[in-house]
Design a protein around this motif. Structure first.
Motif, PDB file in Angstrom:
ATOM      1  N   THR A  81       3.816   6.220   0.905  1.00  0.00           N
ATOM      2  CA  THR A  81       5.262   6.105   0.760  1.00  0.00           C
ATOM      3  C   THR A  81       5.960   6.093   2.113  1.00  0.00           C
ATOM      4  O   THR A  81       5.399   6.511   3.129  1.00  0.00           O
ATOM      5  N   ARG A 141      12.835   5.794  -1.660  1.00  0.00           N
ATOM      6  CA  ARG A 141      11.462   6.024  -1.206  1.00  0.00           C
ATOM      7  C   ARG A 141      10.605   4.955  -1.862  1.00  0.00           C
ATOM      8  O   ARG A 141      10.555   4.849  -3.089  1.00  0.00           O
ATOM      9  N   ARG A 142       9.982   4.133  -1.054  1.00  0.00           N
ATOM     10  CA  ARG A 142       9.123   3.060  -1.551  1.00  0.00           C
ATOM     11  C   ARG A 142       7.664   3.419  -1.286  1.00  0.00           C
ATOM     12  O   ARG A 142       7.346   4.340  -0.525  1.00  0.00           O
ATOM     13  N   ALA A 143       6.762   2.669  -1.880  1.00  0.00           N
ATOM     14  CA  ALA A 143       5.334   2.839  -1.638  1.00  0.00           C
ATOM     15  C   ALA A 143       4.743   1.492  -1.251  1.00  0.00           C
ATOM     16  O   ALA A 143       4.989   0.477  -1.914  1.00  0.00           O
ATOM     17  N   ARG A 186       5.086  -3.775  -2.265  1.00  0.00           N
ATOM     18  CA  ARG A 186       5.830  -2.529  -2.256  1.00  0.00           C
ATOM     19  C   ARG A 186       6.537  -2.350  -3.581  1.00  0.00           C
ATOM     20  O   ARG A 186       6.983  -3.319  -4.200  1.00  0.00           O
ATOM     21  N   ILE A 196       9.507   4.180  -5.575  1.00  0.00           N
ATOM     22  CA  ILE A 196       9.043   5.470  -6.088  1.00  0.00           C
ATOM     23  C   ILE A 196      10.222   6.294  -6.593  1.00  0.00           C
ATOM     24  O   ILE A 196      10.158   6.925  -7.646  1.00  0.00           O
ATOM     25  N   ILE A 205       3.646   8.696  -8.097  1.00  0.00           N
ATOM     26  CA  ILE A 205       2.620   8.767  -7.062  1.00  0.00           C
ATOM     27  C   ILE A 205       1.440   9.624  -7.514  1.00  0.00           C
ATOM     28  O   ILE A 205       0.571   9.948  -6.703  1.00  0.00           O
TER      29      ILE A 205
END
Length: 891
Positions: free
Chosen positions: A390, A437-439, A478, A481, A505
């Motif tokens: 992340t 918040r990205r992953a 991507r 999250i 996650i």
């Protein structure tokens, strides 16, 4: 009467003398099929005994013609053998194999020995160190990284970074992307970039029966990335005997771990299975905001069927852990545990930087003893990785009030304040003040097979030949999250679609669920790698002399598909790259001469033409780099001397490795030039990740390694090593700079549009040019190191050990821009040398008729403060004092 008694005594004495003989033999470790030094050999019913030397050999004078000896070694089952030796003669009892004790991990039934390329399988020596199961389970457990168990090996360096599974290992100055790691003969380095993520293998210490570190050329026949060396990990498989254990462990910072293991044993029909389950968790590793948790599982099913041995196993370690990145040196020095990436969100600690992954590995081994002279060994394997890491996206990060930390670092992230701000924004996008918040996801599947046929023509000549085939497919994209209160995320796809779905996650959930193509952001592409290799080796050997020649050839194809490409009208489309093929090969040869049982010398030489990693093949997502990145060329020579004298063993190795035509990429950050307007430059003022890439880099690594072991008695074992290296770059090399926003390259004409993070003007040759690195020292691994270690068995059930390792001539990260700016006056910065003391102890005892083991480890006992590694953004401080303790019940 006295005369008769005297005559009888003389008769008995002469009869005893006449009956004396000598028995000899070699004690073998069943796990590695290798000699077992220090084993005790005693004639049953007497105190007459001896110990095996470093070749596992023993010689014992006996006073009777017949009898029985008992062989024992800590961690192994006792073994008896009868002797019947003629007076004045010698009887060789041959190989006496000791199997592991039931309270340790089980003996391997089938492990695909023919494809493992262990040093013992070749007569011509190499520079090698083997770590046994007892040491692995004593030291590399719990909150300790798996590579830590190798740090007593010459020329090995472990940078124990501060997230669970984030350690880096270096071998002869080469990082772990250029060291080959094999699990039961299966390559486990990343196919795209050669990287090793130890978090994916968190349970390795619980299933590893042995680790063999082959430095330099090694004995591997595969055309693999072994520039620095090869690490063979031999895992547990199905055990012959029934038994198991349950263990509980605690450690610093609320570390908890529980493990259960059961082995059915081998039944009358040749079937058996072994099972292990494990859970661990901690609120941090050492620095703030590094909590983690995970599980480990292992299942092995074996079948013996005549001359065929079959074994299937599956191993996985789903985990999630928060990460801590490098810090400015002044920050790290004053605030050793500080980490700027975490904060509290609605009462829960979370981190911008969290790694989560689940990568189950399955392999099927088949060993076939075709005849006394021929065998076939095959391992087919598959792995399925799901997960990612992340990070932040958007310009709306809010921090708590300034902590007044040196280096300009502010307080922790205020996620609650971010939620309040996001609620006012509504719909977020990368160019405004929204924050998510990205992953960055890396989902892949990997299938392969390695097969090796071996044949002994006679007692002197042998050969083997085999194949190595791999198929790899990876998806990179991507996904969101957490929106932190935003109603959606817009303008982060070529089609402008608003994304509203978020994902977990949790590594178990991630394995089955991730974003479909309509919910992906920022980038979305796939890549395929197909690999076909063939190898062969022929060896000649006598008692005094041996020589070998080995060769391998491989073809590797690369292709990418970009689903976020744009057509001529700017609309989203899918673009597929051309498929490109690269052929690589290696050639190795060597010879050895044994002067006698104690003294031997060897020399090896080899050349590798190694295909570049996939990430270096492409200039943009689906565009091949121009000019094309060519094969790297590695030339290695090494020589060694081995001394074995009783309970003393000494190795001296000299080496020189030239790594030419290398591709190097180093990350950095610049900031957009403030003079542009929002319409023409919508990323105004934002930091931009770049990668400065060098082609045709040459490195020369040369040095000497000395290591020795001395078993003073059954109670005390001592070891020591010293490694002195001379690792430098050679000649000048061109460089270029990649823009990570679209994977294109900057031109020098772009310079006026950008400034550094500090607002400074870029130099005219910041993006492209030539840099002279001739004579500059290689960074991030100490070029001189030494260590001493010892283990003392206080009683049969109680032992203590100490390790001391010292590292010096460790150099700072090399920024190409600094070298260009300073020219011939550039000098690398040498970091302070440092030493670390580790302590270990274990106590085996019985309670109520049950077997228990109480063990403890303290790492960095003296709490030494030191910089272990640097990068473009700062330094990593090594871990301070950490500890764990465990209680194990064996049944």
């Amino acid at each position: 009467m006295m005369r008769k008694l005297l005559l009888m005594a003389l008769f008995l004495t002469s009869a005893t003398i006449f009956a004396q003989g000598t028995i000899t033999g070699t004690v073998i470790d069943s796990e590695m099929n290798a000699p077992l030094p220090g084993a005790t050999v005693v004639v049953v019913g007497t105190t007459n005994g001896t110990t095996t030397d470093f070749e596992g050999k023993f010689s014992l004078n006996v006073a009777t013609a017949t009898g029985r000896i008992e062989i024992s070694f800590i961690g192994f089952e006792r073994r008896s053998a009868n002797f019947n030796v003629a007076s004045g003669q010698t009887q060789d009892l041959g190989r006496i194999v000791l199997t592991t004790d039931a309270d340790a991990l089980s003996e391997i039934i089938v492990i695909g020995r023919g494809v493992m390329d262990l040093e013992e399988d070749r007569r011509t020596p190499i520079a090698v160190s083997t770590i046994t199961k007892s040491e692995i389970q004593q030291k590399a457990v719990g909150n300790v990284e798996f590579p830590e168990l190798m740090k007593n090996v010459p020329s090995v360096y472990v940078s124990n970074q501060t997230g669970f599974g984030d350690s880096q290992m270096f071998l002869r100055g080469f990082d772990q992307t250029n060291t080959a790691f094999l699990l039961n003969g299966q390559p486990i380095n990343g196919m795209e970039d050669g990287k090793m993520y130890w978090s994916n293998w968190a349970g390795m210490a619980d299933i590893a029966n042995a680790v063999q570190v082959q430095r330099g050329l090694g004995s591997s026949k595969l055309a693999i990335s072994s520039v620095g060396g090869t690490v063979n990990i031999v895992s547990k498989a199905t055990e012959r005997n029934e038994g198991g254990f349950a263990r509980t462990m605690v450690g610093n910072d609320s570390f908890l771990k529980g493990t259960v293991s059961y082995d059915s044993g081998l039944n009358d029909n040749g079937w058996g299975f072994s099972l292990m389950l494990d859970h661990w968790q901690a609120h941090r590793k050492y620095r703030q905001g590094t909590q983690g948790s995970g599980q480990n599982y292992f299942l092995s099913i074996g079948k013996l069927l005549g001359d065929h041995n079959f074994n299937f196993l599956v191993f996985g370690a789903p985990q999630q852990h928060m990460q801590a990145w490098s810090q400015p040196e002044e920050t790290a020095r004053e605030f050793r545990k500080y980490n700027q990436h975490w904060g509290v969100d609605q009462g829960e600690i979370i981190s911008e930087r969290t790694n989560f992954y689940h990568k189950p590995v399955m392999n099927f081994n088949w060993d076939w003893d075709i005849s006394d002279d021929s065998s076939l060994s095959t391992v087919a394997y598959a792995s399925f990785g799901r997960g990612g890491g992340t990070g932040p996206r958007g310009r709306g990060r809010i921090r708590e009030p300034d902590y007044n930390i040196a280096g300009g670092i502010s307080g922790q992230i205020d996620f609650d304040a971010i939620r309040e701000a996001n609620a006012q924004i509504g719909l977020g996008e990368p160019r405004n003040d929204g924050y998510i918040r990205r992953a960055s996801m890396n989902n892949h599947q990997w299938f392969g097979v390695v097969s090796n046929y071996s044949h002994d023509f006679n007692e002197n000549w042998s050969m083997n030949a085999g194949a190595d085939i791999r198929f790899y497919s990876g998806d990179h994209f991507r996904q969101v999250i957490d929106f932190f209160g935003l109603t959606g995320w817009a303008n982060d796809r070529p089609d402008g679609r608003v994304v509203t779905e978020s994902f977990s996650i949790n590594p178990w959930k991630t394995f089955f669920t991730s974003a479909d193509e309509n919910e992906r952001i920022n980038y979305d592409y796939s890549e395929d790698i197909n690999y076909q290799g063939a190898f062969s080796q022929i060896e000649y050997g006598t008692d005094a002399f041996s020589a070998f020649f080995q060769g391998a050839i491989s073809n590797q194809s690369y292709q990418r598909e970009d689903r976020f490409a744009r057509d001529a009208n700017g609309n989203q489309t899918t673009k597929e790259s051309e498929k490109t093929n690269k052929t690589g090969y290696n050639l190795k040869t060597g010879a050895a001469y044994n002067f006698n049982d104690s003294h031997s010398i060897f020399a090896n030489a080899g050349f590798y033409s190694r295909q570049p990693f996939l990430d270096n093949i492409f200039a943009a997502t689906a565009e091949l780099a121009t000019p094309a990145v060519e094969n790297e060329e590695i030339t290695g020579i090494e020589a060694g001397y081995k001394l074995t004298e009783g309970n003393f063993k000494l190795n001296v190795n000299l080496y020189r490795t030239e790594w030419a035509n290398r591709f190097v990429a180093n990350g950095n950050v610049i900031a957009s030039y403030e003079g542009q307007d929002e319409e023409n430059n919508p990323i105004l003022g934002q930091e931009i990740d770049i990668s400065r890439e060098q082609t045709d880099v040459t490195q020369i690594h040369q040095g000497i390694e000395i290591d020795g072991q001395y078993r003073m008695s059954n109670k005390l074992r001592l070891g020591a090593y010293v490694s002195i290296g001379d690792w430098k770059y050679a000649d000048a090399t061109p460089y270029r700079t990649r823009d990570f926003r679209d994977n294109t390259f900057f031109t020098n004409a772009d310079i006026n549009d950008y400034r550094t993070r500090e607002g400074e003007t870029l130099s005219p040759n910041f993006f492209n040019g030539e840099v002279n690195l001739d004579g500059v020292e290689i960074s991030n691994a100490p070029q001189t190191s030494f260590g001493i270690n010892g283990m003392y068995n206080v009683t049969n059930g109680f032992k203590i050990g100490l390790d001391y390792n010292y590292f010096t001539r460790l150099y700072d990260f090399i920024d190409v821009a600094d070298v260009v700016a300073q020219g011939s006056s550039y000098e690398t910065t040498e970091l302070d040398g440092y030493g670390v003391v580790d302590f270990t102890t274990a106590y085996d005892f019985n309670f109520g008729g049950n077997k228990f083991v109480l063990a403890a480890n303290i790492y960095n006992l003296l709490n030494s403060a030191y910089i272990s590694q640097t990068d473009a953004f700062g330094v990593f401080y090594g871990l301070g004092r950490t500890w764990n303790a465990s209680l194990k019940y064996n049944f």
